[in-house]
Write a protein that holds these residues in place. Sequence first.
Motif, PDB file in Angstrom:
ATOM      1  N   GLY A  48       0.808  -1.202   0.000  1.00 41.09           N
ATOM      2  CA  GLY A  48       0.000   0.000   0.000  1.00 41.09           C
ATOM      3  C   GLY A  48       0.847   1.261   0.000  1.00 41.09           C
ATOM      4  N   LYS A  49       0.158   2.389   0.126  1.00 35.05           N
ATOM      5  CA  LYS A  49       0.829   3.688   0.053  1.00 35.05           C
ATOM      6  C   LYS A  49       1.667   3.977   1.289  1.00 35.05           C
ATOM      7  CE  LYS A  49      -0.185   8.669  -0.238  1.00 35.05           C
ATOM      8  NZ  LYS A  49      -1.251   9.691  -0.426  1.00 35.05           N
ATOM      9  N   TYR A  50       1.108   3.739   2.463  1.00 40.38           N
ATOM     10  CA  TYR A  50       1.746   4.219   3.684  1.00 40.38           C
ATOM     11  C   TYR A  50       2.730   3.200   4.246  1.00 40.38           C
ATOM     12  CZ  TYR A  50      -1.108   8.313   3.364  1.00 40.38           C
ATOM     13  OH  TYR A  50      -1.661   9.478   2.914  1.00 40.38           O
ATOM     14  N   HIS A  51       3.871   3.131   3.577  1.00 40.13           N
ATOM     15  CA  HIS A  51       4.963   2.231   3.952  1.00 40.13           C
ATOM     16  C   HIS A  51       6.260   2.881   3.474  1.00 40.13           C
ATOM     17  CE1 HIS A  51       7.477  -1.375   4.210  1.00 40.13           C
ATOM     18  NE2 HIS A  51       6.510  -1.941   4.920  1.00 40.13           N
ATOM     19  N   GLN A  52       7.338   2.707   4.251  1.00 40.23           N
ATOM     20  CA  GLN A  52       8.611   3.334   3.872  1.00 40.23           C
ATOM     21  C   GLN A  52       9.109   2.866   2.515  1.00 40.23           C
ATOM     22  OE1 GLN A  52      11.835   4.300   6.538  1.00 40.23           O
ATOM     23  NE2 GLN A  52      10.669   3.543   8.273  1.00 40.23           N
ATOM     24  N   ASN A  53       8.855   1.591   2.171  1.00 39.45           N
ATOM     25  CA  ASN A  53       9.292   1.110   0.865  1.00 39.45           C
ATOM     26  C   ASN A  53       8.629   1.892  -0.259  1.00 39.45           C
ATOM     27  OD1 ASN A  53      10.759  -0.811   2.206  1.00 39.45           O
ATOM     28  ND2 ASN A  53       9.384  -2.508   1.738  1.00 39.45           N
ATOM     29  N   THR A  54       7.332   2.184  -0.093  1.00 41.13           N
ATOM     30  CA  THR A  54       6.610   2.942  -1.110  1.00 41.13           C
ATOM     31  C   THR A  54       7.179   4.349  -1.240  1.00 41.13           C
ATOM     32  OG1 THR A  54       4.612   1.665  -0.608  1.00 41.13           O
ATOM     33  CG2 THR A  54       4.334   3.703  -1.864  1.00 41.13           C
ATOM     34  N   ALA A  55       7.508   4.966  -0.104  1.00 36.60           N
ATOM     35  CA  ALA A  55       8.119   6.302  -0.148  1.00 36.60           C
ATOM     36  C   ALA A  55       9.436   6.265  -0.921  1.00 36.60           C
ATOM     37  CB  ALA A  55       8.346   6.817   1.271  1.00 36.60           C
ATOM     38  N   VAL A 101       4.648  13.516  -2.101  1.00 34.82           N
ATOM     39  CA  VAL A 101       3.944  12.302  -1.677  1.00 34.82           C
ATOM     40  C   VAL A 101       4.844  11.464  -0.775  1.00 34.82           C
ATOM     41  CG1 VAL A 101       3.047  10.081  -2.475  1.00 34.82           C
ATOM     42  CG2 VAL A 101       2.353  12.176  -3.631  1.00 34.82           C
ATOM     43  N   ALA A 102       6.113  11.303  -1.181  1.00 34.10           N
ATOM     44  CA  ALA A 102       7.053  10.520  -0.381  1.00 34.10           C
ATOM     45  C   ALA A 102       7.218  11.124   1.012  1.00 34.10           C
ATOM     46  CB  ALA A 102       8.405  10.436  -1.087  1.00 34.10           C
ATOM     47  N   LEU A 103       7.353  12.449   1.062  1.00 31.24           N
ATOM     48  CA  LEU A 103       7.507  13.123   2.350  1.00 31.24           C
ATOM     49  C   LEU A 103       6.242  12.981   3.195  1.00 31.24           C
ATOM     50  CD1 LEU A 103       9.353  14.856   4.111  1.00 31.24           C
ATOM     51  CD2 LEU A 103       8.423  16.889   2.973  1.00 31.24           C
ATOM     52  N   ASP A 104       5.081  13.094   2.551  1.00 27.08           N
ATOM     53  CA  ASP A 104       3.814  12.930   3.270  1.00 27.08           C
ATOM     54  C   ASP A 104       3.692  11.520   3.844  1.00 27.08           C
ATOM     55  OD1 ASP A 104       0.907  13.519   3.914  1.00 27.08           O
ATOM     56  OD2 ASP A 104       0.657  11.900   2.453  1.00 27.08           O
ATOM     57  N   ILE A 105       4.101  10.523   3.079  1.00 27.45           N
ATOM     58  CA  ILE A 105       4.046   9.142   3.564  1.00 27.45           C
ATOM     59  C   ILE A 105       4.886   8.996   4.831  1.00 27.45           C
ATOM     60  CG2 ILE A 105       4.750   6.767   3.064  1.00 27.45           C
ATOM     61  CD1 ILE A 105       4.074   7.335   0.109  1.00 27.45           C
ATOM     62  N   LEU A 106       6.113   9.475   4.775  1.00 28.64           N
ATOM     63  CA  LEU A 106       7.018   9.330   5.913  1.00 28.64           C
ATOM     64  C   LEU A 106       6.493  10.067   7.140  1.00 28.64           C
ATOM     65  CD1 LEU A 106      10.405   9.694   4.016  1.00 28.64           C
ATOM     66  CD2 LEU A 106       9.426   7.593   4.951  1.00 28.64           C
ATOM     67  N   ARG A 107       6.006  11.274   6.955  1.00 29.54           N
ATOM     68  CA  ARG A 107       5.484  12.037   8.090  1.00 29.54           C
ATOM     69  C   ARG A 107       4.225  11.383   8.647  1.00 29.54           C
ATOM     70  NH1 ARG A 107       6.526  18.131   5.613  1.00 29.54           N
ATOM     71  NH2 ARG A 107       8.628  18.399   6.465  1.00 29.54           N
ATOM     72  N   SER A 108       3.368  10.853   7.782  1.00 34.02           N
ATOM     73  CA  SER A 108       2.151  10.192   8.241  1.00 34.02           C
ATOM     74  C   SER A 108       2.451   8.923   9.029  1.00 34.02           C
ATOM     75  CB  SER A 108       1.243   9.854   7.048  1.00 34.02           C
ATOM     76  OG  SER A 108       0.818  11.024   6.383  1.00 34.02           O
ATOM     77  N   LEU A 109       3.580   8.276   8.699  1.00 30.92           N
ATOM     78  CA  LEU A 109       3.998   7.079   9.429  1.00 30.92           C
ATOM     79  C   LEU A 109       4.627   7.413  10.776  1.00 30.92           C
ATOM     80  CD1 LEU A 109       5.568   5.017   6.485  1.00 30.92           C
ATOM     81  CD2 LEU A 109       3.395   4.566   7.663  1.00 30.92           C
ATOM     82  N   GLY A 110       4.844   8.708  11.024  1.00 29.65           N
ATOM     83  CA  GLY A 110       5.465   9.109  12.274  1.00 29.65           C
ATOM     84  C   GLY A 110       6.966   9.199  12.206  1.00 29.65           C
ATOM     85  N   VAL A 111       7.523   9.134  10.983  1.00 25.87           N
ATOM     86  CA  VAL A 111       8.972   9.232  10.818  1.00 25.87           C
ATOM     87  C   VAL A 111       9.400  10.681  11.066  1.00 25.87           C
ATOM     88  CG1 VAL A 111      10.890   8.935   9.214  1.00 25.87           C
ATOM     89  CG2 VAL A 111       8.969   7.337   9.162  1.00 25.87           C
TER      90      VAL A 111
END
Length: 346
Positions: A296-303, A328-338
């Motif tokens: 899916g979208k919200y995973h570090q690999n996808t970012a 999008v990559a930055l949003d994924i990482l921030r949404s994951l709590g990175v």
Amino acid sequence: MFDSLRCAVSSLAVLLVFGGSAFPGSAYGQGTGFVAPPRNIADITAILDQQKPDAAVIANRRRIADSTPPADATKGQLWEFYTQRSQAHSELGRAAEAAADAEQAFANAEPRSRQRSASFQSIIGLHQINREPAKAVQLLRDAAPQNAAAPPNVRISLHRQLVRNLVTLGDIAAAERELAALGALTDDTRSKASAEDIELYGGLWQGNLNLARGTFLEARGQWKEAETAYVRAETGFRDAIVKRPRWPGGQPLAALQQIADIGAVFLSRTKREQGRLAEAEVDARRALLNQLSLVGKYHQNTASMCQALAIVLRDQGRFEEYERLSRVALDILRSLGVLDDSEAVV
């Protein structure tokens, strides 16, 4: 415990000129069947826009990462606890904490067990993510006498990681020596294997050998030769994915799929360096779409895959699409709590 073992191996995330190949052809080179990519990334952004972060999943990762070891736990229970907490730290972009917990898991695993091997490989992968190749190389060399008794598939994988970390460290001469040793190990393994084992594991051996080969050749600026190696690597790992359900044990299917997609990203990079940007885009697209279907979208690999495709778009002068995928990559990482100062973001 099986889920914890799978997490330990899957966290690698994270990892050449010698030896033969059982799969000389590939669908991943240019060949006669090359199809140009779409004129824009609307198909990809449509998938990305549909998916939203799962707050419950992220909160659970934080809960696990902030938990404390259970009192009076057995060594087996401690192995499972530290493995799960290491995975949670890793998914939150806390590579140093993840590596520390992986080391605790390793210390609590039984000698010569699958758990110990999985924890060791996790530690190596986390040092790579944390940009600590010297630590990874030292660990691999210190553990070489013990790993000499490990199954061939494990030794081949560890040797591939040694080559990669030596290249990252800049010790190209040592990497070349270890690459020769990996080629010899792969040839020896094949020569002693039964026809059944060659059919089952030949792709895995080819994938590991050629992923190491490509890494080494890239470091020498031999982009065309590295491309050939990465084509063979991806072909080998895709074959291993097909055969994996028939293996009695070994790397989880998800880990093999991740490595194959990493090979596609590396292949894209070699083509980009040669100025073949349309082909590079095809490979980066394939890796990203595979990861979207798997995790899916919200995973570090996808970012990471978004970033890889974005770089190709930038080199094509498609700056609006480059900026969009980078955001999008930055949003994924921030949404994951990175955290913004983590290695994944920086």
